[in-house]
Design a protein around this motif. Sequence first.
Motif, short mmCIF file in Angstrom:
data_model
loop_
_atom_site.label_atom_id
_atom_site.label_comp_id
_atom_site.label_asym_id
_atom_site.label_seq_id
_atom_site.Cartn_x
_atom_site.Cartn_y
_atom_site.Cartn_z
N ILE A 123 0.86 -1.18 0.00
CA ILE A 123 0.00 0.00 0.00
C ILE A 123 0.90 1.23 0.00
O ILE A 123 1.20 1.81 1.07
CB ILE A 123 -0.96 0.03 1.21
N PRO A 124 1.40 1.65 -1.16
CA PRO A 124 2.21 2.87 -1.22
C PRO A 124 1.36 4.09 -0.93
O PRO A 124 0.19 4.15 -1.32
CB PRO A 124 2.74 2.87 -2.66
N VAL A 125 1.93 5.08 -0.25
CA VAL A 125 1.14 6.25 0.15
C VAL A 125 1.59 7.52 -0.57
O VAL A 125 1.13 8.61 -0.25
CB VAL A 125 1.22 6.47 1.67
N SER A 126 2.48 7.37 -1.54
CA SER A 126 2.93 8.51 -2.33
C SER A 126 3.19 8.01 -3.75
O SER A 126 3.29 6.81 -4.00
CB SER A 126 4.20 9.12 -1.74
N ILE A 127 3.32 8.94 -4.67
CA ILE A 127 3.63 8.57 -6.04
C ILE A 127 5.00 7.91 -6.11
O ILE A 127 5.20 6.91 -6.81
CB ILE A 127 3.60 9.81 -6.97
N ARG A 128 5.95 8.43 -5.35
CA ARG A 128 7.30 7.87 -5.42
C ARG A 128 7.35 6.46 -4.84
O ARG A 128 8.08 5.61 -5.36
CB ARG A 128 8.30 8.79 -4.73
N SER A 129 6.58 6.17 -3.80
CA SER A 129 6.57 4.80 -3.27
C SER A 129 5.76 3.88 -4.19
O SER A 129 6.05 2.69 -4.29
CB SER A 129 6.07 4.74 -1.84
N LEU A 165 -4.78 9.14 -0.55
CA LEU A 165 -3.72 9.17 0.47
C LEU A 165 -2.54 9.99 -0.02
O LEU A 165 -1.96 10.79 0.72
CB LEU A 165 -3.26 7.75 0.82
N ALA A 166 -2.17 9.80 -1.29
CA ALA A 166 -1.06 10.55 -1.86
C ALA A 166 -1.38 12.04 -1.95
O ALA A 166 -0.52 12.89 -1.68
CB ALA A 166 -0.71 10.00 -3.25
N ASP A 167 -2.62 12.36 -2.32
CA ASP A 167 -3.01 13.76 -2.46
C ASP A 167 -2.99 14.49 -1.11
O ASP A 167 -2.85 15.71 -1.06
CB ASP A 167 -4.40 13.88 -3.08
N THR A 171 3.00 18.20 1.53
CA THR A 171 4.42 18.54 1.62
C THR A 171 5.27 17.66 0.73
O THR A 171 6.41 18.01 0.41
CB THR A 171 4.92 18.41 3.07
N GLY A 172 4.72 16.52 0.30
CA GLY A 172 5.48 15.62 -0.55
C GLY A 172 5.13 15.71 -2.03
O GLY A 172 5.70 14.97 -2.84
N LYS A 173 4.22 16.60 -2.39
CA LYS A 173 3.79 16.66 -3.78
C LYS A 173 4.91 17.10 -4.72
O LYS A 173 4.96 16.67 -5.87
CB LYS A 173 2.58 17.59 -3.94
N MET A 174 5.80 17.95 -4.23
CA MET A 174 6.92 18.38 -5.06
C MET A 174 7.85 17.22 -5.37
O MET A 174 8.36 17.09 -6.48
CB MET A 174 7.66 19.53 -4.39
N VAL A 175 8.08 16.37 -4.37
CA VAL A 175 8.93 15.20 -4.59
C VAL A 175 8.21 14.21 -5.50
O VAL A 175 8.82 13.60 -6.39
CB VAL A 175 9.29 14.53 -3.25
#
Length: 350
Positions: A123-129, A165-167, A171-175
């Motif tokens: 269950i990745p919680v960001s685009i990068r994961s 979850l990603a949205d 603070t992590g959207k730039m990464v």
Amino acid sequence: MEVSYQKDQQRTSVIYGETVATMMRQEDLSNRQILICGNQRYYDLYADKLAQYIPDSSRQDWFITTNHRYCNDMGNFKEFVHFIKRFPKQEEILFIGIGNEGVIELTSFLHHVSNLNSRLWLIPVSIRSFAQSLSFDNQIFLLESMDPVLRVKENAEYILFDHTLADQQTTGKMVDLLSFIRCGIVCEHAFLQTLYTSFPNRQLLMQRSFSAFIESLIHYYQTEAGTISRFGKSFERAFFQTENGHLLSNSMKNMFGLLLELCWNIKASDLDFNFKNFMIWLMSLGYPLVLPEQISLGEYGQQVISLAKEIPMDQLNEIGVTGGQRVPTETELIETFKYYQQLLDEIRGN
């Protein structure tokens, strides 16, 4: 939406466009031993919520790591191995990895090498994961030097990606955007242009969802995962080997790795790409493009060359098209760093 995702002979089911709650309710989780690996941050956020979807007939245990990007280090790996010794080998275990890239790699790696009767969900919680889960490439690092020492290819049974979850990770959207930018640079110039028109300023970047780009990300990783993952990696890792590299966060190392490898390609291969406008766009989004003066670019360049000799860099024939691999020369890197600084001075009006 559920899609069958395959790389080489390995296959997984990717479910996206639904919430984790919906996805977990659709699965029979009764009479199971469930082992969840997650960062401390995501344990605090989601432990109670996930517990709601686990029947009373099942047992759940958490292995909690730090929030560090490289929590897939040898120390955490050893602790995780000791942690799973308590579970009987004859009982089926459901591994669930929830969190950042490091958790995705750590959970996948341990599932691969354990002798337990087990299944794997991610269950990745960001685009990068999410991108990391699509690569099937999982490593264990030495935390002191960031050298990868163990590596396996492992596919999950399910990758559950809830874009809500990603949205929430503003603070992590730039990464996260850098993951899409890397796909555009390596795979398709037109996709990079679409990102530019979709996120022309910081306000819209923070307001708009990445959900419309998930299908493209899956497609690019299915065809070019290795090349995408490698691009910028030597330039990124070199900061870990350079004095005062600690002045940059892991996310900044990742960003500068991408930018400087692109800059090297533009200078070394004379690519037709307006790198200055690209940097102006990134600056308008709020990316910090100035390297700390305390980092010696001479030492840094030597580390880049040393790492590139181990794994040569994929060369861009044009934006969106790669061809061949090679190692940068010292002269090329000097010109690259000089060109990068020159553009920064022009943009800032110095």
